[in-house]
Design a protein around this motif. Structure first.
Motif, PDB file in Angstrom:
ATOM      1  N   GLU D 360       9.821  33.336  68.979  1.00  0.00           N
ATOM      2  CA  GLU D 360      11.205  33.293  68.551  1.00  0.00           C
ATOM      3  C   GLU D 360      12.088  32.708  69.625  1.00  0.00           C
ATOM      4  OE1 GLU D 360      13.187  37.354  68.287  1.00  0.00           O
ATOM      5  OE2 GLU D 360      11.061  37.846  68.233  1.00  0.00           O
ATOM      6  N   THR D 361      13.223  32.172  69.184  1.00  0.00           N
ATOM      7  CA  THR D 361      14.123  31.582  70.169  1.00  0.00           C
ATOM      8  C   THR D 361      14.742  32.690  71.001  1.00  0.00           C
ATOM      9  OG1 THR D 361      15.828  31.656  68.492  1.00  0.00           O
ATOM     10  CG2 THR D 361      14.752  29.546  68.854  1.00  0.00           C
ATOM     11  N   LYS D 362      15.076  32.331  72.181  1.00  0.00           N
ATOM     12  CA  LYS D 362      15.773  33.307  72.999  1.00  0.00           C
ATOM     13  C   LYS D 362      17.226  33.281  72.561  1.00  0.00           C
ATOM     14  CE  LYS D 362      12.359  33.073  76.450  1.00  0.00           C
ATOM     15  NZ  LYS D 362      11.492  32.401  75.470  1.00  0.00           N
ATOM     16  N   GLY D 363      17.666  34.346  71.969  1.00  0.00           N
ATOM     17  CA  GLY D 363      19.045  34.402  71.491  1.00  0.00           C
ATOM     18  C   GLY D 363      19.232  33.557  70.250  1.00  0.00           C
ATOM     19  N   GLY D 364      20.475  33.478  69.811  1.00  0.00           N
ATOM     20  CA  GLY D 364      20.748  32.779  68.554  1.00  0.00           C
ATOM     21  C   GLY D 364      20.899  31.286  68.762  1.00  0.00           C
ATOM     22  N   VAL D 365      20.717  30.571  67.660  1.00  0.00           N
ATOM     23  CA  VAL D 365      20.949  29.136  67.658  1.00  0.00           C
ATOM     24  C   VAL D 365      22.180  28.901  66.793  1.00  0.00           C
ATOM     25  CG1 VAL D 365      20.020  26.902  66.985  1.00  0.00           C
ATOM     26  CG2 VAL D 365      18.489  28.682  67.857  1.00  0.00           C
ATOM     27  N   ILE D 366      23.090  28.075  67.292  1.00  0.00           N
ATOM     28  CA  ILE D 366      24.304  27.807  66.520  1.00  0.00           C
ATOM     29  C   ILE D 366      23.994  26.791  65.437  1.00  0.00           C
ATOM     30  CG2 ILE D 366      26.663  26.932  66.640  1.00  0.00           C
ATOM     31  CD1 ILE D 366      26.684  27.743  69.580  1.00  0.00           C
ATOM     32  N   GLY D 367      24.297  27.146  64.204  1.00  0.00           N
ATOM     33  CA  GLY D 367      24.050  26.229  63.104  1.00  0.00           C
ATOM     34  C   GLY D 367      24.889  24.978  63.269  1.00  0.00           C
ATOM     35  N   ASP D 368      24.240  23.822  63.095  1.00  0.00           N
ATOM     36  CA  ASP D 368      24.943  22.567  63.300  1.00  0.00           C
ATOM     37  C   ASP D 368      25.119  21.879  61.953  1.00  0.00           C
ATOM     38  OD1 ASP D 368      26.078  20.366  64.337  1.00  0.00           O
ATOM     39  OD2 ASP D 368      24.273  19.599  65.328  1.00  0.00           O
ATOM     40  N   ALA D 369      26.362  21.768  61.515  1.00  0.00           N
ATOM     41  CA  ALA D 369      26.604  21.178  60.198  1.00  0.00           C
ATOM     42  C   ALA D 369      26.190  19.721  60.175  1.00  0.00           C
ATOM     43  CB  ALA D 369      28.070  21.315  59.828  1.00  0.00           C
ATOM     44  N   TRP D 370      26.417  19.045  61.282  1.00  0.00           N
ATOM     45  CA  TRP D 370      26.115  17.613  61.340  1.00  0.00           C
ATOM     46  C   TRP D 370      25.091  17.418  62.426  1.00  0.00           C
ATOM     47  CZ3 TRP D 370      28.393  15.128  57.420  1.00  0.00           C
ATOM     48  CH2 TRP D 370      29.485  15.760  56.829  1.00  0.00           C
ATOM     49  N   THR D 371      23.936  16.947  62.040  1.00  0.00           N
ATOM     50  CA  THR D 371      22.849  16.915  63.002  1.00  0.00           C
ATOM     51  C   THR D 371      23.113  15.922  64.132  1.00  0.00           C
ATOM     52  OG1 THR D 371      20.500  16.572  63.286  1.00  0.00           O
ATOM     53  CG2 THR D 371      21.588  15.169  61.686  1.00  0.00           C
ATOM     54  N   ASP D 372      22.553  16.208  65.271  1.00  0.00           N
ATOM     55  CA  ASP D 372      22.715  15.305  66.408  1.00  0.00           C
ATOM     56  C   ASP D 372      21.659  14.214  66.415  1.00  0.00           C
ATOM     57  OD1 ASP D 372      24.739  16.946  67.137  1.00  0.00           O
ATOM     58  OD2 ASP D 372      23.522  18.134  68.532  1.00  0.00           O
ATOM     59  N   PHE D 373      20.749  14.288  65.470  1.00  0.00           N
ATOM     60  CA  PHE D 373      19.620  13.370  65.537  1.00  0.00           C
ATOM     61  C   PHE D 373      19.699  12.206  64.571  1.00  0.00           C
ATOM     62  CE2 PHE D 373      18.286  17.363  67.333  1.00  0.00           C
ATOM     63  CZ  PHE D 373      17.797  16.935  68.561  1.00  0.00           C
ATOM     64  N   LEU D 374      20.790  12.096  63.855  1.00  0.00           N
ATOM     65  CA  LEU D 374      20.988  10.914  63.031  1.00  0.00           C
ATOM     66  C   LEU D 374      22.226  10.215  63.563  1.00  0.00           C
ATOM     67  CD1 LEU D 374      20.351  12.323  59.448  1.00  0.00           C
ATOM     68  CD2 LEU D 374      18.798  11.015  60.888  1.00  0.00           C
ATOM     69  N   PRO D 375      22.156   8.907  63.689  1.00  0.00           N
ATOM     70  CA  PRO D 375      23.216   8.199  64.410  1.00  0.00           C
ATOM     71  C   PRO D 375      24.621   8.460  63.844  1.00  0.00           C
ATOM     72  CG  PRO D 375      21.752   6.683  63.225  1.00  0.00           C
ATOM     73  CD  PRO D 375      21.094   8.019  63.213  1.00  0.00           C
ATOM     74  N   GLU D 376      24.740   8.385  62.522  1.00  0.00           N
ATOM     75  CA  GLU D 376      26.074   8.530  61.958  1.00  0.00           C
ATOM     76  C   GLU D 376      26.564   9.975  62.067  1.00  0.00           C
ATOM     77  OE1 GLU D 376      28.148   6.135  60.838  1.00  0.00           O
ATOM     78  OE2 GLU D 376      26.605   4.739  61.551  1.00  0.00           O
ATOM     79  N   SER D 377      25.638  10.912  61.828  1.00  0.00           N
ATOM     80  CA  SER D 377      26.045  12.318  61.811  1.00  0.00           C
ATOM     81  C   SER D 377      26.416  12.817  63.190  1.00  0.00           C
ATOM     82  CB  SER D 377      24.909  13.190  61.282  1.00  0.00           C
ATOM     83  OG  SER D 377      24.368  12.643  60.138  1.00  0.00           O
ATOM     84  N   SER D 378      25.776  12.254  64.181  1.00  0.00           N
ATOM     85  CA  SER D 378      26.008  12.791  65.516  1.00  0.00           C
ATOM     86  C   SER D 378      27.458  12.600  65.940  1.00  0.00           C
ATOM     87  CB  SER D 378      25.056  12.138  66.512  1.00  0.00           C
ATOM     88  OG  SER D 378      25.267  10.747  66.506  1.00  0.00           O
ATOM     89  N   LYS D 379      28.139  11.686  65.279  1.00  0.00           N
ATOM     90  CA  LYS D 379      29.536  11.446  65.647  1.00  0.00           C
ATOM     91  C   LYS D 379      30.472  12.473  65.030  1.00  0.00           C
ATOM     92  CE  LYS D 379      28.766   6.537  65.197  1.00  0.00           C
ATOM     93  NZ  LYS D 379      28.917   5.614  64.061  1.00  0.00           N
TER      94      LYS D 379
END
Ligand SMILES: Nc1ncnc2c1ncn2[C@@H]1O[C@H](COP(=O)(O)OP(=O)(O)OP(=O)(O)O)[C@@H](O)[C@H]1O
Ligand SMILES: Nc1ncnc2c1ncn2[C@@H]1O[C@H](COP(=O)(O)OP(=O)(O)OP(=O)(O)O)[C@@H](O)[C@H]1O
Ligand SMILES: CC(C)C[C@H](N)C(=O)O
Ligand SMILES: [Mg+2]
Ligand SMILES: [Mg+2]
Lengths: 548, 231, 389, 405, 252
Positions: D360-379
């Motif tokens: 399991e992850t250490k602590g929580g992960v913040i939900g990301d509405a716009w992913t950082d891994f797609l060029p347009e969304s990362s903006k």
């Protein structure tokens, strides 16, 4: 891993006996309790892995059993006493626990069983895939000594990935005394692989000659990797030739496999449409509730398995006749209550049976919950028939292919050669005239619809072995079923057979090339175009008899 | 044998038969005649059980069968050769004949070779589908099929329609033969006057759903009958 | 009888079609009442009709038009299409594409060139088949043209090869099924499973505003009325009688010298166009179009609306569509766990007791009265089916 | 009104009923429990259940019905993304409030929706991290198998770019899509086997949806694809899905979620107990979307109490930063992008249909509405608090696009 | 021209037509011709191939071999039913086939000669001349008072008449009539014969019947078909004398 032992351990009673046997004949363990300590506490995966190594090195049968139980999820820590136990689930959801160790001088026998405890009292020793794979490799060294040649062979192949000097020594010794030809073959492969990996270029080329005949995927990957890394042109040349030969064989297997996949998909289509070939094809009822009849059959299997949990292996033999009766009775009921009033109005049967299908779906949701139900696969139907290292056919599919053909033959016989079949055909062609010939049309209608529905129920039993048993089961097959019956030519059983198998095979040959989605689309387009060529299906009835 | 007593038949609101009474006796042919649409077929359908009379009795061997289903009438010896043949189109000739077995006890389930003597063409086309036969062949099949059930009452509705002259003659002699054996009663519907006259022991002429004229065959007044049969 | 196009033919058309008159006037009246009560009555007043009702009614009317389209081919020409949902959906997609283009750079990624779903799946440029949909006129042409063309091609093949009966039904089903799978595919460029959504405005009017919604409702009512009149006119012309003849005795009509396949093709294509228009009106009102609309079950349900209403009467189809969908709306609200029982039972009961659908009941009553009035009327209907053979 | 109305918008019939009915029951249970504790703001809660019947446009219609006719104060509902997309314009227009409890592809943040399921970075990315780690088997080759629709496509796009950023080669990624409800997996499983036999450690990342899973896993079992050889990690297979399969041959295959029934915490034990007695079935399992519903419901209750009213705007502002205990022992936080912070767990399938948590992850992960891994969304970022106050704020242009109000 | 022996006024010429069904030869190298404005009768045993012959001529059945020439040059076997019908060949079926759910009037209207395209029937109006034609024919077939009856509600005989009426309105050059008298009373039978004789003044008519009295009333040449080919032809009296005809068809 020892496939047989593992499978046997699944069956409750069987495993218990085996277990006792193993336990009773077990020598004392020579691992220090310090080595096993990580098992008792919450420890990291690396620590646990060390335990595996320790047990493997110890090498006694006792260690083997601990590893086996660990692998099979039967190694627990009893929380209170902080001790390691083997545990076996009882039918009333408690656990019988056993002592995995015994000290010298202790009398063997009953004392091994430590009693029955609640689940809460136990904590399972953790395992993950890393450990599993380590344990399996470790167990393979024991399996090399197994009496069953099959087990030995799989142990040999399992050891290929870790051919250390110790294993090789064992293998060489085995080769000297082994008598079983198949095992010898496997051993030769292993030794040749070692030669190939360790030897000089000429030895490698020599080893290749042996390896070329192998279908083992690991061996192929070693060859391919070596080819990528070698600079020696002669070796490269030899490997290329060997790979070409292997791949050539692979191709044949792929084709064979595709044919089988196709037939097996076809047999599912056949099973799901053959009942419809009666209710729709012969009787002309546009039976939208056909899928729900299959659903009833599948749920019958589920009920049988929950009522007789100890008869999983036999459950299908009970379920098949029962599903026939249940779905058949439902069919008779539907016919008597609704369809009977609709002869001569085929389109309205669509409306009514659609209504019935909605009702049945919701009824199942209400009675059994909307969730999928678990239907177990009998041991004899699980796994696959290993023809060689590269080609194996799953048992459940094989049985279903056979079963679908059997059902087809029986039905064909009934329709063609029995009085009942004749009566069915007479009634469906001209109800009033059949009655005037003394045929009790009402009864024949009801029984015919019951027959079609019953067969759908039987199909449901088979489907329960492949897919979801849930309220949507029927919906998933209804479109395909109609497609098959119509494509084959309405009213022609042979057409249904050929259409089902044909579409199955075509689909499976398209799939690797076009992908599942496009393959399906192409098959549909094919059907559309084909119908243009033969507007009355594959096996169209011809002549004025049809038009008249 | 058969006594139809005062039956009324309705199609929806329109009355097709009005208090019709006829009878048929063993070894005799009863001819039913009349123009198109006077209710001949309806009467036969009532006897065979395809329509249910609103009132009146149909006595068969003394028992009222007016409300029993047609298959049980067939099993009690009433065989029907309907107008328009009604062959099972997708069954072979052989199978068409075998449908008659439903009326017979297991031990009697065979096709009398005599039937093929009467209709040789059927022997020839035994394995062809009924629906593929020509109209006349189908008519012969329909009669043969009725005979397979070994009936005691044979109902024939316009058996000569669309049949070649020689076979009409054959059919005529077959009917005569069957009558002369004295094993069955025969109800014959016919518009072909000579045919009906030659066979009839008794005759009935219907007009607008009612019996307009009846009598014994030899006393038939041709002019009167013909009058009733023209518009 | 009909003498083709003549002044006043509309009045005559309707004069002869009492049920149709009744239907159209009720559609008009209900629409008018709903519109008035929605716009004039203040919110909160007991007489106020909510925008929920407005969209609901609009949706029903679109379904009505769709059912009408199906009845034209099924009821009059005997073509049981189990794929009519496809034409509806295609019309809907054409409209949806226009609406998507209207979003312009107001999408979440602010990309003026590409719809949102293309942006995050890394599409670089707009596929060619999206060109032109910026223009309302072009889109409207497509609404009719795409379903029409598909129906034309499909029908041309099938009717020429004399595919009839269940064979035709099943290949229409295969058609819609194939289209469904195709549109589900993300790579196909229509938003995959999620379809086209997040519409903002239509011809510059916000889709969320009540007045737009009212206008859409009125347009649906008009489209239905027009569609009905066109269909009615068709079926009461000689063309319509040929269609009926084709339905009853296709080969006989051939021997009379009619090109049966052309007749079918015209009806099928027209019907597809009507279905497309229904789809186009439907999409802005429900706010989404996705491949689910192609699903074969939808088309089967559509057939059921027509059957419930009464096949081969036109007005029956409309009534069936509205009644079944109203029942669905109502049942799913009041008995969410058991509504399928109710709907299923409705279908079974209709078949058993109302063989001619809901309007059959009406016809029976009217027929009974006219029979009384005019004993000479001999248009009896055959109640019993002739045995084949 | 003297009651506070809670709309429940889950399919009870049609294809999705299999999954969604459970969530309807969960909401009903939560309402019942809350009423036992005195309701909210001293008022009784009243659940209004409708059935959108797995019919997407019907979702919109029913949402409108709930908001206009029934006047509900909040809606819990939806499962598939398309159903949410269908409801979206309605809740935005009528300024409703909806809680959506299922993992999804992200790329959305509506003012009127709170997303309590996982965003891709709360499931997919950690799953890959795990697989590539030593204890996850140091996987080098990936099969991305999914149902052909938006969620798998997006997730796989994200994963593909993530994998490549981690140095995985194109040739080591096999992507495969299947139709909805696909039931014949022979070819694909056989292909997976072949792909995995090439020598490198291989894993399957499955975004296969719903109904198709049972036949998929049955085929895996029968063709003898074992977890040690080729582990399959799934994002849509939980305890409920497993309850329809004999899991013995599947032991060791994985799933990534924010919750497993086997999680050891007191709140979880309590929750399971309440659930099983509510549903009157001792065997009934719980799953991740239920936890998401649980969190969402509790957050809403707390926000209403905090705001002192059910007024949507007030409740919405009260939602930000609200924390409630989650079922795995930690706390969940609602962020201003309308997504949760929660932990990510990896579980292995056991032969009793449960998952053993292996990582399991250490602590929580913040939900990301716009992913950082797609060029347009990362903006793009979502932040509904001042000063941005927008769901799609473009960092590059400084524009907030795509808003409907 | 196909053959120099074919007279110039030949309307229909069947040349060596063979049709077989699953190996069974229904027509066996059948050849014969029909002249313009000629009435001719075909008789022959059940199953001789009479209806099949009509199927071939009207484009319903494609022969295995052989040609069917219309007007000496068009090979009918290359055309389908519709095209054949539009060339001016009308057919009455053995089983009366009228459109059951249309009224008598509507049945006749559809049959009325005129343009048959969908658009013509949508927009084309019925001329008053056409309406008069229909009324005339309705009078002729004695169905004027049944104008609004549905086809389904007619009796067998009335259907036969209606079908004949439809053929009249189609104004064909060649009329093929399959068993028109079946199910008619004697009186009607003779009326039919009169009508057919009348018709043959302007067009060719081929009649198939089993009723000898009817054939006699037609007063025309007769051809006997047997096992798919011509067995005999000539006047009725002539063929009635033919021993083979007696054996296979007439009986003693
Ligand atoms: N199924 C039916 N529904 C309604 N009316 C019918 C039906 N069958 C027959 N009739 C009517 O009943 C009357 C009697 O018909 P029936 O068939 O008994 O006449 P028929 O004497 O056999 O005539 P034909 O010589 O033409 O065979 C006719 O007027 C016919 O129109
Ligand atoms: N589609 C078919 N398939 C098989 N056999 C057929 C088919 N059509 C016709 N036949 C056979 O061809 C032969 C000729 O049939 P046809 O109908 O032309 O006879 P016919 O001369 O019209 O007889 P009838 O006077 O009885 O009407 C018959 O023996 C019939 O069984
Ligand atoms: C993964 C799925 C079960 C749910 C997901 N939100 C969807 O698209 O539809
Ligand atoms: Mg009659
Ligand atoms: Mg004939």
């Amino acid at each position: 891993m020892n496939q047989n032992v593992r499978q046997a351990l699944h069956g409750l009673s069987a495993s218990f006996f085996l277990f006792l046997l193993l336990v009773l004949s077990r020598p004392v363990l020579a691992v220090s309790s310090e080595d096993l300590k990580p098992l008792l506490t919450k420890s990291s995966w690396t620590q646990l892995e060390r335990v595996v190594t320790a047990l493997t090195e110890e090498g006694s049968e006792s260690s083997q059993q601990i590893l086996e139980h660990w692998l099979n999820g039967k190694l627990f820590v009893e929380k209170k006493q902080k001790r390691l136990v083997f545990a076996e689930k009882t039918p009333d959801k408690q656990y019988r626990i056993f002592n995995p160790f015994f000290t010298e001088g202790e009398s063997k026998g009953e004392s091994l069983e430590l009693g029955t405890v609640k689940k809460r009292a136990l904590k399972k020793v953790r395992i993950n895939n890393q450990l599993r794979s380590a344990i399996k490799t470790a167990l393979a060294s024991w399996d090399l000594k197994a009496s069953d040649p099959e087990t030995r062979i799989s142990a040999i192949y399992a050891s290929l990935k870790t051919l250390d000097s110790k294993t090789l020594g064992t293998l060489r010794n085995m080769r000297a005394s082994e008598e079983d030809q198949a095992v010898i073959y496997a051993l030769d492969m292993a030794l040749a692989l070692d030669l190939f990996q360790q030897g000089s270029i000429s030895e490698q080329i020599e080893a290749l000659e042996v390896l070329t005949s192998s279908d083992n995927p690991f061996i192929r990957s070693v060859l391919a990797n070596t080819l990528a890394g070698t600079e020696n042109p002669a070796l490269a040349q030899a490997i290329t030739t060997a790979l070409a030969e292997i791949d050539q064989r692979q191709q044949y297997y792929t084709v064979a496999e595709n044919v089988f996949f196709g037939l097996s998909l076809g047999s599912v289509l056949l099973l799901s449409s053959i009942g419809l070939a009666i209710t729709f094809g012969v009787m002309g009822v546009i039976n939208m509730a056909h899928g729900e009849m299959m659903m009833l059959g599948a749920y019958t299997t589920f009920v049988i398995q929950s009522v007789f949990p100890e008869l999983i292996d036999q459950s299908l033999f009970i379920a098949i006749p029962l599903a026939f009766l249940v779905a058949g009775a439902a069919g008779v009921l539907i016919e008597r209550l609704v369809i009977r009033h609709l002869y001569g109005r085929p389109l309205e049967t669509l409306l009514a049976t659609f209504g019935i299908s909605l009702i049945l779906q919701q009824a199942v949701r209400t009675i059994f919950s909307p969730l999928n139900q678990e239907v177990a696969t009998p041991a004899w139907m699980s796994g696959s028939w290993v023809i060689n290292e590269a080609l194996s056919l799953t048992w459940n599919r094989l049985y279903i292919v056979g079963f679908s053909l059997l059902v087809f033959m029986v039905l064909l016989f009934v329709m063609r050669y029995t009085r009942f079949g004749l009566n069915i055909r007479a009634v469906t062609q001209n109800r009033a005239m059949a009655s005037s010939m003394g045929i009790p049309t009402g009864r024949v209608d009801a029984l015919t619809f019951g027959l079609g529905s019953g067969i759908a129920g039987v199909a449901g039993v088979a489907l329960s072995q492949l897919t979801n048993v849930g309220p949507n089961l029927g919906q998933n097959y209804i479109i395909d079923s109609f497609m098959v019956v119509v494509f084959g030519g309405v009213g022609n059983l042979w057409g249904t057979l050929v259409a089902a198998m044909g579409l199955g095979v075509v689909n499976k040959f398209l799939e690797p090339w076009a992908g599942a989605v496009v393959a399906k689309i192409l098959v549909l387009v094919f059907i559309i175009l084909f119908i243009q060529k033969r507007p009355r299906g594959l096996f169209a009835l011809k002549g004025r008899a049809v038009e008249g | 044998m058969l006594e139809v007593q005062g039956i009324d038949v309705f199609y929806g609101a329109s009355q097709a038969l009005k208090s019709v009474t006829i009878e048929a006796r063993k070894g005799k042919v009863t001819s039913v005649m009349g123009r198109n649409g006077v209710g001949k077929t309806t009467l036969m359908n009532a006897v065979a059980g395809r329509v249910t009379p609103a009132s009146g009795k149909i006595l068969w061997q003394g028992i009222d069968i007016a409300s029993s289903p047609s298959h049980s009438r067939a099993r009690n010896g009433i065989a029907y050769v309907p107008q328009g043949r009604q062959i099972f189109p997708l069954l072979t000739v052989q199978e068409n004949l075998e449908t008659g077995f439903a009326c017979l006890p297991r031990s009697k389930r065979r096709i009398d070779p005599e039937i093929f003597d009467l209709f040789p063409v059927l022997q020839q086309m035994r394995h062809r589908r009924g629906g593929d036969l020509s109209g006349g062949q189908q008519q012969q099949l329909a009669i043969a099929r009725a005979l397979v059930t070994q009936p005691e009452l044979l109902i024939l509705d316009e058996p000569t329609e669309g049949i070649q002259p020689s076979i009409i003659k054959d059919i005529q002699s077959v009917i005569g033969l069957l009558r002369d054996r004295g094993e069955m009663a025969i109800l014959l519907v016919e518009q072909f006057f000579e045919f009906a006259r030659d066979l009839a022991d008794t005759f009935v002429v219907l007009d607008r759903g009612e019996v307009a004229l009846e009598g014994t065959g030899n006393a038939m007044d041709e002019a009167a009958v013909r009058r009733l049969m023209t518009v | 009888m009909t003498k083709g196009f003549q002044p006043g033919f509309l009045t005559r058309l309707l004069l002869e079609d009492r049920a149709g008159k009744l239907l159209l006037s009720s559609v008009m009246a209900i629409t008018a009442v709903v519109v008035l009560l929605n716009t004039l009555m203040p919110e909160g007043s007991p007489l106020h009709v909510s925008n929920y009702t407005v969209t609901l009614l609009g949706k029903y009317l679109c379904y009505g038009l769709l059912a009408l389209a199906l009845d034209l081919v099924w009821g009059y020409c005997g073509i049981l299409s189990l794929g009519h949902g496809a034409f509806f959906a295609l019309g809907g997609y054409a409209m949806g594409m226009y609406l998507m283009r209207q979003i312009g750079d107001r999408g979440v990624y602010g990309n003026p060139e590409l719809p949102d779903f293309m942006v995050f799946l890394n599409w670089q440029e707009l596929p060619w088949y999206w060109y032109g949909f910026d223009s309302f006129a072009f889109a409207m042409v497509m609404v009719a043209l795409v379903p029409g063309l598909l129906a034309f091609l499909f029908g041309w093949l099938a009717f020429r090869s004399r595919v009839t009966g269940v064979y035709l039904s099943i290949i229409t089903q295969a058609l819609t099924y194939a289209l469904m799978l195709l549109f589900f595919q993300n790579d196909f460029g229509f938003g995959g499973n999620n379809g086209l959504t997040d519409f903002k405005d239509l011809l510059g009017f916000s889709l969320q505003s009540d007045s737009t919604r009212v206008v859409l409702l009125i347009s649906s009512a008009l489209a239905l009325t027009l569609g009905y009149l066109v269909c009615r006119w068709l079926v009461s012309s000689r063309y319509g009688r040929v269609l009926v003849a084709v339905r009853d005795a296709e080969s006989r009509v051939r021997f009379m010298g009619y090109r049966v396949e052309h007749y079918k093709l015209v009806a099928f294509t027209l019907s597809a166009v009507l279905a497309g228009i229904a789809g186009a009106l439907y999409v802005p009102q429900v706010g989404i179009i996705n491949p689910g609309e192609f699903s074969p079950i939808n088309s089967i349900e559509l057939v059921i609306w027509v059957a419930v209403g009464g096949r081969g009467t036109l007005y029956g189809a409309v009534i069936g569509a509205v009644v079944v969908n109203y029942a669905k709306t109502w049942f799913t609200g009041v008995m969410p766990d058991a509504w399928l029982f109710a709907l299923g039972a409705l279908f079974v009961i209709t078949t058993l007791w109302l063989p001619k659908g809901l309007v059959g009941l009406y016809q029976q009553i009217v027929g009974f009265i006219t029979e009384r009035r005019n004993q000479q009327n001999n248009r009896i209907e055959k109640t019993e089916l002739v045995d084949h053979g | 009104a003297d009651t506070i109305k809670v709309g429940v918008l889950h399919s009870l019939s049609g294809t999705m009923a299999i999954s969604e009915t459970t969530l309807k029951d969960t909401v009903l249970m939560m309402v019942e429990e809350q009423n036992k504790n005195g309701g909210v703001l001293g008022k009784e809660l009243e659940a209004v259940v409708v059935d959108p019947a797995s019919d997407w446009p019907l979702f919109a219609e029913k949402a409108r019905e709930l908001l206009v006719k029934e006047d509900v104060d909040v809606i819990f509902g939806g499962w598939t993304s398309v159903s949410r997309k269908s409801v979206l314009p309605v809740v935005e227009e009528l300024n409703g409030l909806m809680f959506y409890p299922v993992q999804y592809e992200g790329e959305e943040s509506s003012k009127n929706v709170f997303y309590t399921g996982a965003a891709p970075n709360q499931q997919a990315i950690p799953a890959v991290d795990y697989l590539m780690s030593e204890e996850g088997g140091a996987v080098k080759r990936f099969v991305l198998a999914g149902t052909d629709y938006v969620y798998p496509r997006t997730t796989n796009k994200i994963l593909e770019s993530y994998l490549k950023s981690k140095g995985v080669k194109e040739a080591d990624i096999l992507i495969n899509y299947t139709p909805f409800g696909h039931s014949d997996w022979q070819t694909i499983v056989s292909d997976i086997k072949k792909f995995g036999n090439a020598g490198k450690k291989t894993a399957v990342i499955s975004t296969i949806n719903g109904d198709a899973n049972v036949p998929f896993y049955k085929e895996l079992g029968n063709q003898g694809v074992s977890a040690e050889d080729i582990p399959v990690i799934a994002f849509s297979v939980g305890e409920e899905e497993l309850s329809g399969i004999d899991t013995a041959p599947l032991v060791g295959h994985l799933a990534a979620w924010n919750y497993f029934m086997s999680a050891e915490s007191e709140t979880n034990d309590e929750f399971i107990e309440t659930w099983q007695s509510f549903i009157k079935d001792e065997e009934r399992v719980s799953n991740d979307p239920m936890e998401a519903t649980y969190i969402g419901f509790n957050m809403w209750v707390e926000a209403v109490e905090k705001a002192g009213t059910t007024d949507i705007d007030a409740v919405r502002s009260a939602m930000y930063g609200i924390t409630v205990p989650n079922l795995t022992g930690g706390t969940a936080v609602m962020n201003t992008n309308h997504h949760l912070t929660k932990p990510v767990l990896i579980g292995e399938i056991q032969d009793d249909g449960q998952f053993e948590i292996v990582w399991e992850t250490k602590g929580g992960v913040i939900g990301d509405a716009w992913t950082d891994f797609l060029p347009e969304s990362s903006k793009i970022v979502a932040d509904w608090s001042a000063p941005v106050q927008c769901g799609n704020y473009n960092l590059a242009t400084g524009v907030c696009s795509g808003q409907n109000y | 021209m196909v053959d120099k022996h074919i007279p110039n006024d030949t309307l229909l010429y069947l040349n060596n037509v063979t049709v077989s069904f699953d190996g069974f030869r229904a027509l066996n190298e059948l050849s014969f011709m029909v002249r313009e404005k000629e009435l001719s009768a075909i008789i022959g045993p059940n199953g001789a191939g009479k209806s099949t012959m009509m199927d071939v001529v009207t484009g319903k059945t494609r022969p295995d071999s052989g040609e069917v020439f219309f007007h000496g040059e068009v090979d009918l076997t290359r055309y389908d039913e519709t095209e054949v019908a539009n060339m001016g060949i009308g057919r009455k079926f053995q089983k009366p086939s009228v459109i059951e759910s249309l009224t008598v009037w509507e049945n006749l209207e559809l049959a009325l000669a005129g343009r048959r395209t969908p658009f013509a029937s949508m927009f084309g109006a019925l001329s008053s001349k056409g309406a008069r034609r229909i009324d005339e024919v309705m009078e002729l077939i004695r169905l004027s008072d049944r104008k609004a009856w549905l086809g389904a509600s007619l009796s067998h005989g009335q259907k036969q008449w209606l079908e004949i009426g439809m053929l009249l309105l189609q104004e064909p050059e060649l009329l093929l009539v399959d068993e028109p008298a079946a199910g008619m009373t004697d009186e009607e039978t003779f009326r039919t014969a009169d009508l057919l004789r009348d018709l043959a003044r302007e067009r060719s008519v081929v009649v198939v019947e089993h009723d000898m009295a009817f054939i006699r009333a037609l007063e025309c040449p007769v051809m006997v078909l047997h096992e798919g080919s011509v067995l005999a032809s000539g006047s009725l009296d002539h063929v009635q004398q033919n021993q083979k005809v007696i054996d296979v068809y007439l009986g003693r």
